[in-house]
Write a protein that holds these residues in place. Sequence first.
Motif: not given
Length: 423
Positions: A225-238, A341-352
């Motif tokens: 099992v190798i899930t999808n994942g998230y990359d370093t993501g957007y680092k600017g102020g949001i 796949g979006k689950l992991f980017e959701y996790m990295a976004a740090n929103r509920p």
Amino acid sequence: MKKVLIVTYYWPPAGGPGVQRWLKFVTYLRDYGIEPILYLPENPQYPILDTSLSDEVPEGITIYSRPIFEPYGIARMFSSKKTKRISSGIIQTKNQSALEKMMLWIRGNFFIPDARKYWLKPSVKFLSELLDQQPIEAIITTGPPHSVHLIGKELKNKYGLHWLADFRDPWTSIGYHKKLRLTKSSKKKHKQLESSVLNTADQIVVTSQTTKKEFETITQQPITVITNGYDTGYKGGIDLDKPFTISHIGSLLTGRNPKNLWKVLSDLASRNEVFRSDLQLEFIGVVSKDVMDTLYRYELAPYIKMRGYLSHAEAMRRQQSSQILLLVEIDSEETKGIVPGKLFEYMAANRPILALGPAEWEVATMIQDTETGVAFDYHEREALEQVLLKWYNAYKKGTLQVQSKDIENYSRKALTQRLANLL
């Protein structure tokens, strides 16, 4: 470096999580002593485009391509809209026209395992010539489309190469498979092809534990099992949205319709004038007709913001600015192992994360373990309302946030290392 041939149908400028999975693997494989060589279709019929992903393709990657014949091109002459919908996996089960029924029957019974089957023979011919000329130590195929795996099977049998088959989705147990109006002989053919691929590949990679358990009943070959994942993501102020935004990012296909959520939101809006003034439902991507019909029926139209398809970069910004991120899966036994796949980017976004799916959904355990949100099934209502009110009250106080843990295991680079270890 060890040279590995990767055969994939989806690649930039195609959009979607399937593209991002292998774009990121290719980006990081060199860090682990593996040189990826890509083989792609020259003229694919992609249902979704995201040209921004082309900028993320690593420099110096060797890419080969050959033309592909796709019957979807012919079908578009009869109905471009219906053809695009079917090729995207959006299959309406209600009020199907005679044309749509015919197109589904033809798709399911004439094009086995899928409509990209005609790429098999020319690809095997071209890649055989390539393998005769240069040393390639392993081959990877990634599906769907699962016809791509048949290319790997042919080359494995011919050259004895180490072959890794990556299944981003299941084959015969995937949700839309039952909607293809398959005959008994077609169902049997799909099963035979699935079994032959699973029992010929040296390594099998899947994206969920549920799919692994399913495949273990078909083959004794090693499955990882190798899930999808998230990359370093957007680092600017949001800045967070001022409205109480509940955002779904990605296609909301037929059947992904949590009526309990729409009912709860409708009730809260009707009872609470302040909640009603704050609420916003944001949809980024395709939304099926049955979902829209239900939203209108529950009188949620005033709160809906339809954004359409956004680039991956723009979608990531929306993930981080939304108050709540909505994740929805079809309520069925077959979807318990689907991990979007979006689950992991959701996790990295740090929103509920507010997730709604089938009972015993694998995603629910992952969200619980990482403390990134709450998951419900389609029949829970009281507990769902309590969580929404709790989050809304925190939003009003400016304290709505999550304290996630252990999400580093899902970073793209960590996942690529696991893949490299298999090779």
